[in-house]
Design a protein around this motif. Sequence first.
Motif, PDB file in Angstrom:
ATOM      1  N   THR A 178      52.878  -1.080  19.717  1.00  0.00           N
ATOM      2  CA  THR A 178      52.709  -1.891  20.915  1.00  0.00           C
ATOM      3  C   THR A 178      52.672  -1.069  22.202  1.00  0.00           C
ATOM      4  N   TYR A 179      52.858   0.236  22.097  1.00  0.00           N
ATOM      5  CA  TYR A 179      52.818   1.114  23.272  1.00  0.00           C
ATOM      6  C   TYR A 179      51.406   1.160  23.840  1.00  0.00           C
ATOM      7  N   ASN A 180      51.280   1.172  25.145  1.00  0.00           N
ATOM      8  CA  ASN A 180      49.973   1.264  25.794  1.00  0.00           C
ATOM      9  C   ASN A 180      49.615   2.749  25.923  1.00  0.00           C
ATOM     10  N   TRP A 181      48.969   3.296  24.904  1.00  0.00           N
ATOM     11  CA  TRP A 181      48.661   4.727  24.841  1.00  0.00           C
ATOM     12  C   TRP A 181      47.656   5.131  25.910  1.00  0.00           C
ATOM     13  N   THR A 182      46.798   4.215  26.314  1.00  0.00           N
ATOM     14  CA  THR A 182      45.797   4.532  27.330  1.00  0.00           C
ATOM     15  C   THR A 182      46.434   4.774  28.691  1.00  0.00           C
ATOM     16  N   GLU A 183      47.388   3.918  29.047  1.00  0.00           N
ATOM     17  CA  GLU A 183      48.019   4.033  30.359  1.00  0.00           C
ATOM     18  C   GLU A 183      49.376   4.712  30.314  1.00  0.00           C
ATOM     19  N   GLY A 184      49.848   5.061  29.118  1.00  0.00           N
ATOM     20  CA  GLY A 184      51.131   5.741  28.988  1.00  0.00           C
ATOM     21  C   GLY A 184      52.323   4.888  29.377  1.00  0.00           C
ATOM     22  N   ARG A 185      52.238   3.585  29.060  1.00  0.00           N
ATOM     23  CA  ARG A 185      53.323   2.669  29.399  1.00  0.00           C
ATOM     24  C   ARG A 185      53.770   1.903  28.170  1.00  0.00           C
ATOM     25  N   ARG A 186      55.061   1.632  28.114  1.00  0.00           N
ATOM     26  CA  ARG A 186      55.586   0.850  26.991  1.00  0.00           C
ATOM     27  C   ARG A 186      55.193  -0.613  27.118  1.00  0.00           C
ATOM     28  N   SER A 187      55.289  -1.310  26.018  1.00  0.00           N
ATOM     29  CA  SER A 187      54.939  -2.733  26.021  1.00  0.00           C
ATOM     30  C   SER A 187      56.064  -3.533  26.666  1.00  0.00           C
ATOM     31  N   PHE A 188      55.787  -4.783  26.908  1.00  0.00           N
ATOM     32  CA  PHE A 188      56.778  -5.645  27.527  1.00  0.00           C
ATOM     33  C   PHE A 188      57.184  -6.791  26.590  1.00  0.00           C
ATOM     34  N   TRP A 189      57.300  -6.489  25.308  1.00  0.00           N
ATOM     35  CA  TRP A 189      57.739  -7.488  24.347  1.00  0.00           C
ATOM     36  C   TRP A 189      59.208  -7.794  24.606  1.00  0.00           C
ATOM     37  N   SER A 190      59.582  -9.044  24.459  1.00  0.00           N
ATOM     38  CA  SER A 190      60.983  -9.433  24.621  1.00  0.00           C
ATOM     39  C   SER A 190      61.752  -9.077  23.345  1.00  0.00           C
ATOM     40  N   GLU A 191      63.063  -9.063  23.469  1.00  0.00           N
ATOM     41  CA  GLU A 191      63.918  -8.794  22.303  1.00  0.00           C
ATOM     42  C   GLU A 191      63.650  -9.816  21.198  1.00  0.00           C
ATOM     43  N   GLN A 192      63.488 -11.078  21.565  1.00  0.00           N
ATOM     44  CA  GLN A 192      63.236 -12.124  20.572  1.00  0.00           C
ATOM     45  C   GLN A 192      61.902 -11.897  19.854  1.00  0.00           C
ATOM     46  N   GLN A 193      60.872 -11.487  20.594  1.00  0.00           N
ATOM     47  CA  GLN A 193      59.575 -11.215  19.974  1.00  0.00           C
ATOM     48  C   GLN A 193      59.662 -10.028  19.020  1.00  0.00           C
ATOM     49  N   ILE A 194      60.358  -8.986  19.435  1.00  0.00           N
ATOM     50  CA  ILE A 194      60.503  -7.806  18.571  1.00  0.00           C
ATOM     51  C   ILE A 194      61.265  -8.178  17.305  1.00  0.00           C
ATOM     52  N   CYS A 195      62.332  -8.942  17.444  1.00  0.00           N
ATOM     53  CA  CYS A 195      63.124  -9.352  16.273  1.00  0.00           C
ATOM     54  C   CYS A 195      62.286 -10.190  15.311  1.00  0.00           C
ATOM     55  N   ALA A 196      61.490 -11.091  15.840  1.00  0.00           N
ATOM     56  CA  ALA A 196      60.633 -11.915  14.981  1.00  0.00           C
ATOM     57  C   ALA A 196      59.581 -11.062  14.288  1.00  0.00           C
ATOM     58  N   HIS A 197      59.018 -10.123  14.998  1.00  0.00           N
ATOM     59  CA  HIS A 197      57.951  -9.289  14.449  1.00  0.00           C
ATOM     60  C   HIS A 197      58.470  -8.310  13.400  1.00  0.00           C
ATOM     61  N   THR A 198      59.690  -7.811  13.574  1.00  0.00           N
ATOM     62  CA  THR A 198      60.254  -6.827  12.641  1.00  0.00           C
ATOM     63  C   THR A 198      61.226  -7.448  11.639  1.00  0.00           C
ATOM     64  N   SER A 199      61.434  -8.746  11.722  1.00  0.00           N
ATOM     65  CA  SER A 199      62.368  -9.466  10.841  1.00  0.00           C
ATOM     66  C   SER A 199      63.792  -8.930  10.942  1.00  0.00           C
ATOM     67  N   MET A 200      64.220  -8.669  12.163  1.00  0.00           N
ATOM     68  CA  MET A 200      65.588  -8.196  12.410  1.00  0.00           C
ATOM     69  C   MET A 200      66.365  -9.270  13.155  1.00  0.00           C
ATOM     70  N   SER A 201      67.648  -9.327  12.883  1.00  0.00           N
ATOM     71  CA  SER A 201      68.503 -10.182  13.698  1.00  0.00           C
ATOM     72  C   SER A 201      68.715  -9.479  15.037  1.00  0.00           C
ATOM     73  N   THR A 202      69.147 -10.224  16.035  1.00  0.00           N
ATOM     74  CA  THR A 202      69.357  -9.614  17.346  1.00  0.00           C
ATOM     75  C   THR A 202      70.462  -8.564  17.310  1.00  0.00           C
TER      76      THR A 202
END
Length: 79
Positions: free
Chosen positions: A36-60
């Motif tokens: 999800t890193y923006n390699w073109t602009e060298g900036r990290r993504s702005f995913w929320s903790e809840q979105q990351i947990c859902a995407h990676t199947s991790m509890s908070t």
Amino acid sequence: MKETNNRDRFYKYGEAIVNAKLDVGAKALLWHYAYTYNWTEGRRSFWSEQQICAHTSMSTSTFQRRKKYLEKLGWIDSK
């Protein structure tokens, strides 16, 4: 040419993740950050903790524990 450079950076980072002596959950989180890193602009993504947990199947709590672990090892910087 720039796209190839960004792809090369992604692949080098991916190789570092594969070779790292980390547990699979920490690697999953690093892969998510790399994907999800923006390699073109060298900036990290702005995913929320809840979105990351859902995407990676991790509890908070697991996410927070792994995030702190990766910060301590210098893999990520949450500032």
